[in-house]
Design a protein around this motif. Sequence first.
Motif, PDB file in Angstrom:
ATOM      1  N   SER A   1       0.852  -1.191   0.000  1.00 30.72           N
ATOM      2  CA  SER A   1       0.000   0.000   0.000  1.00 30.72           C
ATOM      3  C   SER A   1       0.885   1.238   0.000  1.00 30.72           C
ATOM      4  O   SER A   1       1.720   1.423   0.897  1.00 30.72           O
ATOM      5  CB  SER A   1      -0.905   0.011   1.235  1.00 30.72           C
ATOM      6  OG  SER A   1      -1.826  -1.051   1.194  1.00 30.72           O
ATOM      7  N   ALA A   2       0.708   2.075  -1.002  1.00 27.06           N
ATOM      8  CA  ALA A   2       1.605   3.228  -1.169  1.00 27.06           C
ATOM      9  C   ALA A   2       1.097   4.094  -2.312  1.00 27.06           C
ATOM     10  O   ALA A   2       0.161   3.732  -3.022  1.00 27.06           O
ATOM     11  CB  ALA A   2       3.028   2.764  -1.486  1.00 27.06           C
ATOM     12  N   LEU A   3       1.752   5.225  -2.473  1.00 23.11           N
ATOM     13  CA  LEU A   3       1.559   6.061  -3.649  1.00 23.11           C
ATOM     14  C   LEU A   3       2.656   5.685  -4.644  1.00 23.11           C
ATOM     15  O   LEU A   3       3.843   5.733  -4.306  1.00 23.11           O
ATOM     16  CB  LEU A   3       1.669   7.541  -3.282  1.00 23.11           C
ATOM     17  CG  LEU A   3       1.500   8.551  -4.420  1.00 23.11           C
ATOM     18  CD1 LEU A   3       0.083   8.503  -4.983  1.00 23.11           C
ATOM     19  CD2 LEU A   3       1.831   9.957  -3.939  1.00 23.11           C
ATOM     20  N   TYR A   4       2.263   5.303  -5.828  1.00 20.51           N
ATOM     21  CA  TYR A   4       3.228   4.934  -6.861  1.00 20.51           C
ATOM     22  C   TYR A   4       3.306   6.087  -7.860  1.00 20.51           C
ATOM     23  O   TYR A   4       2.303   6.469  -8.480  1.00 20.51           O
ATOM     24  CB  TYR A   4       2.834   3.622  -7.533  1.00 20.51           C
ATOM     25  CG  TYR A   4       3.034   2.467  -6.585  1.00 20.51           C
ATOM     26  CD1 TYR A   4       2.011   2.083  -5.716  1.00 20.51           C
ATOM     27  CD2 TYR A   4       4.251   1.800  -6.514  1.00 20.51           C
ATOM     28  CE1 TYR A   4       2.206   1.044  -4.807  1.00 20.51           C
ATOM     29  CE2 TYR A   4       4.453   0.773  -5.608  1.00 20.51           C
ATOM     30  CZ  TYR A   4       3.427   0.407  -4.755  1.00 20.51           C
ATOM     31  OH  TYR A   4       3.622  -0.610  -3.853  1.00 20.51           O
ATOM     32  N   LEU A   5       4.504   6.608  -8.002  1.00 18.23           N
ATOM     33  CA  LEU A   5       4.735   7.775  -8.845  1.00 18.23           C
ATOM     34  C   LEU A   5       5.613   7.409 -10.022  1.00 18.23           C
ATOM     35  O   LEU A   5       6.572   6.643  -9.867  1.00 18.23           O
ATOM     36  CB  LEU A   5       5.426   8.874  -8.039  1.00 18.23           C
ATOM     37  CG  LEU A   5       4.592   9.532  -6.940  1.00 18.23           C
ATOM     38  CD1 LEU A   5       5.497  10.189  -5.903  1.00 18.23           C
ATOM     39  CD2 LEU A   5       3.656  10.569  -7.536  1.00 18.23           C
ATOM     40  N   CYS A   6       5.309   7.962 -11.166  1.00 18.23           N
ATOM     41  CA  CYS A   6       6.240   7.817 -12.266  1.00 18.23           C
ATOM     42  C   CYS A   6       6.766   9.197 -12.639  1.00 18.23           C
ATOM     43  O   CYS A   6       6.095  10.213 -12.443  1.00 18.23           O
ATOM     44  CB  CYS A   6       5.641   7.099 -13.462  1.00 18.23           C
ATOM     45  SG  CYS A   6       4.661   8.087 -14.575  1.00 18.23           S
ATOM     46  N   ALA A   7       7.978   9.221 -13.123  1.00 19.20           N
ATOM     47  CA  ALA A   7       8.635  10.466 -13.514  1.00 19.20           C
ATOM     48  C   ALA A   7       9.119  10.337 -14.951  1.00 19.20           C
ATOM     49  O   ALA A   7       9.629   9.297 -15.359  1.00 19.20           O
ATOM     50  CB  ALA A   7       9.807  10.772 -12.584  1.00 19.20           C
ATOM     51  N   SER A   8       8.958  11.411 -15.682  1.00 21.39           N
ATOM     52  CA  SER A   8       9.272  11.442 -17.103  1.00 21.39           C
ATOM     53  C   SER A   8      10.469  12.361 -17.336  1.00 21.39           C
ATOM     54  O   SER A   8      10.537  13.462 -16.781  1.00 21.39           O
ATOM     55  CB  SER A   8       8.024  11.960 -17.832  1.00 21.39           C
ATOM     56  OG  SER A   8       8.278  12.427 -19.124  1.00 21.39           O
ATOM     57  N   SER A   9      11.417  11.880 -18.144  1.00 21.39           N
ATOM     58  CA  SER A   9      12.586  12.699 -18.476  1.00 21.39           C
ATOM     59  C   SER A   9      12.870  12.565 -19.952  1.00 21.39           C
ATOM     60  O   SER A   9      12.503  11.576 -20.582  1.00 21.39           O
ATOM     61  CB  SER A   9      13.813  12.234 -17.687  1.00 21.39           C
ATOM     62  OG  SER A   9      13.555  12.262 -16.313  1.00 21.39           O
ATOM     63  N   GLU A  10      13.600  13.554 -20.452  1.00 22.07           N
ATOM     64  CA  GLU A  10      13.750  13.630 -21.907  1.00 22.07           C
ATOM     65  C   GLU A  10      14.733  12.621 -22.471  1.00 22.07           C
ATOM     66  O   GLU A  10      14.428  11.879 -23.393  1.00 22.07           O
ATOM     67  CB  GLU A  10      14.167  15.053 -22.290  1.00 22.07           C
ATOM     68  CG  GLU A  10      14.121  15.308 -23.780  1.00 22.07           C
ATOM     69  CD  GLU A  10      14.287  16.781 -24.104  1.00 22.07           C
ATOM     70  OE1 GLU A  10      14.274  17.139 -25.282  1.00 22.07           O
ATOM     71  OE2 GLU A  10      14.421  17.591 -23.153  1.00 22.07           O
TER      72      GLU A  10
END
Lengths: 111, 113
Positions: free
Chosen positions: B86-95
């Motif tokens: 149980s958690a917040l799942y974050l994705c990050a975008s980079s160039e």
Amino acid sequence: GQNIDQPTEMTATEGAIVQINCTYQTSGFNGLFWYQQHAGEAPTFLSYNVLDGLEEKGRFSSFLSRSKGYSYLLLKELQMKDSASYLCAVIGGGTASKLTFGTGTRLQVTL
Amino acid sequence: KAGVTQTPRYLIKTRGQQVTLSCSPISGHRSVSWYQQTPGQGLQFLFEYFSETQRNKGNFPGRFSGRQFSNSRSEMNVSTLELGDSALYLCASSEGRRITEAFFGQGTRLTVV
């Protein structure tokens, strides 16, 4: 491995200046990031430093000293909306794409 | 330019089930990283993909996996869910190949019951 230290909490007054420190230990340093995260929201990119010195962006400035493994985020003219967590993250360990985050500094701005 | 889009925003799953989360990066960005955020541990790196290849992996069990498609969209999968997932799942975008800016999506809040 990598180790990142930040104070857990800070309090400052509206209109004042606050400095949030971050110390890190890593091999193969490839940059340091600062993010702002309001409660319940995603982190927002603030700054990236890879060379020593001060980078200024409006009310926010970020400083890096690679030889000391030290950075700070400076917030000027504090506003109530600046109440948030501030996350320091480092790219190191020989990678150019893996961010390791500190546990964050919760800043409370008061009247 | 549209930001990073993560779906779904909220999920409730039962222990033992599996889940797939999706992340669409900013147009033109080829790197997608995934993070797990919990109150106790902060943001922990899961893995990072660039041009459909996994470049880096964090210290998570093999139940956590991911992939990236040719259009740079990425999915992560967690099998045999545990309460601790149980958690917040974050994705990050980079160039590009070297990350100098990384922009996060709003995250997927996963609750395992």
